[in-house]
Design a protein around this motif. Sequence first.
Motif, short mmCIF file in Angstrom:
data_model
loop_
_atom_site.label_atom_id
_atom_site.label_comp_id
_atom_site.label_asym_id
_atom_site.label_seq_id
_atom_site.Cartn_x
_atom_site.Cartn_y
_atom_site.Cartn_z
N ALA A 184 0.83 -1.21 0.00
CA ALA A 184 0.00 0.00 0.00
C ALA A 184 0.86 1.26 0.00
CB ALA A 184 -0.94 -0.01 1.19
N LEU A 185 1.83 1.31 0.89
CA LEU A 185 2.59 2.55 1.08
C LEU A 185 3.25 3.01 -0.21
CD1 LEU A 185 3.45 4.69 3.05
CD2 LEU A 185 5.44 3.35 3.62
N ARG A 186 3.77 2.04 -0.97
CA ARG A 186 4.46 2.41 -2.21
C ARG A 186 3.56 3.24 -3.11
NH1 ARG A 186 8.04 -2.38 -4.77
NH2 ARG A 186 9.38 -2.61 -2.96
N ASN A 187 2.35 2.78 -3.29
CA ASN A 187 1.46 3.51 -4.17
C ASN A 187 0.96 4.80 -3.55
OD1 ASN A 187 1.10 2.30 -6.76
ND2 ASN A 187 0.44 0.49 -5.65
N ALA A 188 0.90 4.80 -2.22
CA ALA A 188 0.43 6.02 -1.56
C ALA A 188 1.52 7.09 -1.63
CB ALA A 188 0.05 5.73 -0.12
N LEU A 189 2.78 6.65 -1.64
CA LEU A 189 3.89 7.60 -1.65
C LEU A 189 4.08 8.24 -3.02
CD1 LEU A 189 6.83 6.15 0.42
CD2 LEU A 189 5.50 8.20 0.83
N LEU A 190 3.72 7.49 -4.04
CA LEU A 190 4.02 7.94 -5.40
C LEU A 190 3.55 9.36 -5.69
CD1 LEU A 190 5.61 6.52 -7.49
CD2 LEU A 190 3.50 5.75 -8.56
N PRO A 191 2.26 9.67 -5.44
CA PRO A 191 1.84 11.04 -5.75
C PRO A 191 2.53 12.08 -4.87
CG PRO A 191 0.07 9.83 -4.67
CD PRO A 191 1.13 8.85 -5.02
N ALA A 192 3.09 11.63 -3.74
CA ALA A 192 3.69 12.58 -2.81
C ALA A 192 4.97 13.18 -3.36
CB ALA A 192 3.96 11.92 -1.47
N ILE A 193 5.59 12.51 -4.35
CA ILE A 193 6.84 13.09 -4.84
C ILE A 193 6.60 14.44 -5.52
CG2 ILE A 193 7.98 10.86 -5.15
CD1 ILE A 193 7.74 11.38 -8.17
N THR A 194 5.34 14.69 -5.91
CA THR A 194 5.08 16.01 -6.47
C THR A 194 5.27 17.10 -5.42
OG1 THR A 194 2.76 15.91 -5.91
CG2 THR A 194 3.36 15.15 -8.08
N LEU A 195 5.08 16.71 -4.15
CA LEU A 195 5.24 17.71 -3.08
C LEU A 195 6.68 18.18 -2.98
CD1 LEU A 195 3.09 16.16 -0.25
CD2 LEU A 195 2.49 17.97 -1.81
N MET A 196 7.60 17.31 -3.44
CA MET A 196 9.02 17.66 -3.36
C MET A 196 9.30 18.99 -4.06
SD MET A 196 10.99 15.75 -1.69
CE MET A 196 11.32 14.11 -1.06
N GLY A 197 8.63 19.20 -5.19
CA GLY A 197 8.85 20.44 -5.93
C GLY A 197 8.49 21.66 -5.12
N PHE A 198 7.40 21.54 -4.35
CA PHE A 198 6.96 22.70 -3.58
C PHE A 198 7.90 23.01 -2.42
CE2 PHE A 198 2.78 21.06 -5.22
CZ PHE A 198 2.67 22.05 -6.19
N GLU A 199 8.73 22.02 -2.04
CA GLU A 199 9.65 22.25 -0.92
C GLU A 199 10.83 23.12 -1.33
OE1 GLU A 199 8.87 21.16 1.96
OE2 GLU A 199 7.76 19.27 1.79
N LEU A 200 11.04 23.25 -2.64
CA LEU A 200 12.24 23.91 -3.14
C LEU A 200 12.48 25.30 -2.55
CD1 LEU A 200 14.47 23.00 -5.08
CD2 LEU A 200 13.31 24.28 -6.86
N PRO A 201 11.49 26.22 -2.64
CA PRO A 201 11.76 27.54 -2.07
C PRO A 201 12.02 27.49 -0.57
CG PRO A 201 9.49 27.38 -2.85
CD PRO A 201 10.19 26.16 -3.31
N GLY A 202 11.34 26.59 0.13
CA GLY A 202 11.53 26.49 1.57
C GLY A 202 12.93 26.04 1.93
N LEU A 203 13.51 25.17 1.08
CA LEU A 203 14.84 24.64 1.39
C LEU A 203 15.92 25.72 1.33
CD1 LEU A 203 15.11 21.19 -0.40
CD2 LEU A 203 15.32 21.65 2.02
N PHE A 204 15.78 26.63 0.35
CA PHE A 204 16.84 27.61 0.17
C PHE A 204 16.42 29.02 0.60
CE2 PHE A 204 17.76 24.22 -2.79
CZ PHE A 204 19.09 23.98 -2.54
N GLY A 205 15.15 29.20 0.85
CA GLY A 205 14.65 30.54 1.11
C GLY A 205 14.87 31.02 2.53
N GLY A 206 15.22 30.11 3.42
CA GLY A 206 15.39 30.52 4.80
C GLY A 206 14.07 30.73 5.48
N ALA A 207 14.07 30.64 6.79
CA ALA A 207 12.87 30.87 7.57
C ALA A 207 13.07 32.18 8.30
CB ALA A 207 12.65 29.73 8.55
N ILE A 208 12.50 33.25 7.73
CA ILE A 208 12.84 34.60 8.18
C ILE A 208 12.62 34.81 9.68
CG2 ILE A 208 12.27 37.03 7.91
CD1 ILE A 208 11.53 36.40 5.03
N ILE A 209 11.39 34.54 10.12
CA ILE A 209 11.06 34.86 11.51
C ILE A 209 11.76 33.91 12.47
CG2 ILE A 209 9.16 34.98 13.15
CD1 ILE A 209 7.45 36.04 10.96
N LEU A 210 11.79 32.63 12.11
CA LEU A 210 12.41 31.64 12.97
C LEU A 210 13.90 31.91 13.16
CD1 LEU A 210 10.58 29.56 14.08
CD2 LEU A 210 11.61 27.89 12.57
N GLU A 211 14.56 32.30 12.06
CA GLU A 211 15.99 32.57 12.15
C GLU A 211 16.25 33.78 13.03
OE1 GLU A 211 17.55 32.77 8.20
OE2 GLU A 211 17.23 30.64 7.85
#
Lengths: 320, 307
Positions: free
Chosen positions: A237-264
Amino acid sequence: MKQYIIRRLLQIIPTMIGISILIFAISAMVPGDYITAVNNPTMSAEKAAQLREIYGLDKPPVERYFTWAGNMLKGNLGDSLQHKKPVTTVMGNYVWNSFFIAFFSLMFSWIIAIFAGVFSAKFQYSLLDKLITLFVFLCMSLPSFFIGLLLIKFFALDLGWFPVGGMTTSGMNGSTWEQLMDIAWHMILPVTVLTMLSTGSLTRYFRTSMLEVIRQDYIRTARAKGLKERTVIFKHALRNALLPAITLMGFELPGLFGGAIILEKIFIWPGVGQVYLESISMRDYPFMLGFTIFISILTLVGNLLSDVLYGVADPRIRLK
Amino acid sequence: MSAETAPLETNLTAPKRQPDSPWRMAIRRFSKNRLAVIGLVIIVFMFMLCFIGPLFSPYNVLDTNVQDKNLPPSSKYWLGTDKMGRDILLRMMLAGRISLTVGLVAMAIAVLIGSTLGALAGFYRRWVDTLIMRMADIFMALPTLPILIILGTILSDLKVDPSRRIYFLMVIIGVLGWSSISRLVRGQILTLREQEFMQATEALGLRDRRKIFRHLLPNTIPIVIVSATLFVAGAIISESALSYLGIGVVPPTPSWGNMITAANNLIDFRKRPWLWIPPGTCILVTVVAINLIGDGLRDALDPKMKK
């Protein structure tokens, strides 16, 4: 597919032009400039005018926009007024500090979200499911600065378990290993907050997609074959459930390099978000503009990436 | 749905049941969702606390009582006092008025712009659609928090009067948030405009404005309500973050966010948690409650999305 990517990339161009005009216009609205922000009382009006001319701050906004945009196309974002170094160098110096906390929190939040999502789908409507749902809503609603302050107060100041802020203990001399451990020590609290912030919606996503998969025929077949429940859930089950989640990886891109302004800012973490906040209050236009454009590009590329990954993950989706 | 309520053979004897209206069905579905109802109760409580509560307070927010400064919570001051001897509970309730109002009005602005532009794009298609949707793309890719911070700084530089800042803030947060709502509405309108009732409006010779605002947009209300609710939660967080940074709502106007700035002073942060933990908890509780309601509304109003 290739055609699709090319067309999307071409679409990015007008969007980017729009964004750059908008961002530049907003920053041109700011009264005062770097010279007034430095606020040096010994500086004469003559000297200030001279400096403005050197920095090109005396020209009309439209002209400044074209100089800036033209240089940007050549990959030159100009020099940061505050750091007296090229904007790209300053970004390069700080972006990795932000990347580290973002990367670790990304990893942790995915691991936690996968397990929480799977179990809450497996035991739908159980007490566990309800607790996880509540936890999800809590995470989705956290004001990052408040939760950061709470953690600092209790775990750093009152209990003294973790350092209050910063990335390293000042004046510490040790082996590379000790220094790495010191950084890890400082990272725990900010990474915890960031992880909490992103785990909520991810868990929800995994729960939904797991619920969809669990109801399918092939899962019943797997159970009917007499496979262990653990194998059915985590392997089939998990394999197929994970598959669509890789699209979320793209949305993480700005967060990875953009810094967390308030938290920092709260954790006094020397990341690019904090430098950015400083650049705004110091009217360091080249950095402020350059970095805003940088995040916007990451967002657009991230969106494209996630669409492409969607097509890769699920061949039924035709990208046109 | 209503056709299945009574089997055919019992139709004659069964009492005739009025089919429920979609709204009533939605209310029924919503009230079955326990978490959503809890959220609603909390929000009603927060509103009562903030808007009616101050009337019962024995203190006046303008009264500064230096003898009673920095007192911890007690039976006299339930949540303690600040460095000017003002009652924290009263300040927190008044701050809630501001924060909730900013959230609601910002949402109204975003919905107004978003649904109008979305409807225009979906209805006229062609170049109108291209233009509006490209604009939406631009707003989608804009990093919201940095832009909010820059605009907040501009407000500070222009020396905008503190009492009028909240209006600017509402507009800024609202204007930056229209794009997702407009996409949603556009998608809905694109399918709705192909349906038969739109042919009827065509046959009746109605004007475009009437078609859009009387016949198309009302059909998108359920979906807009859901995202509008969630938008309020986001707007409250944005406002409080900006006010915490000192560039949103600024003193003397209290807001939950700017009350937390007390935490920037190390002594207040450590020794006087009653100054900043209560307003922070208010933000958290309110936002959780709004999100719960939004989720309940999604299940209730949009059965197709039901997971």
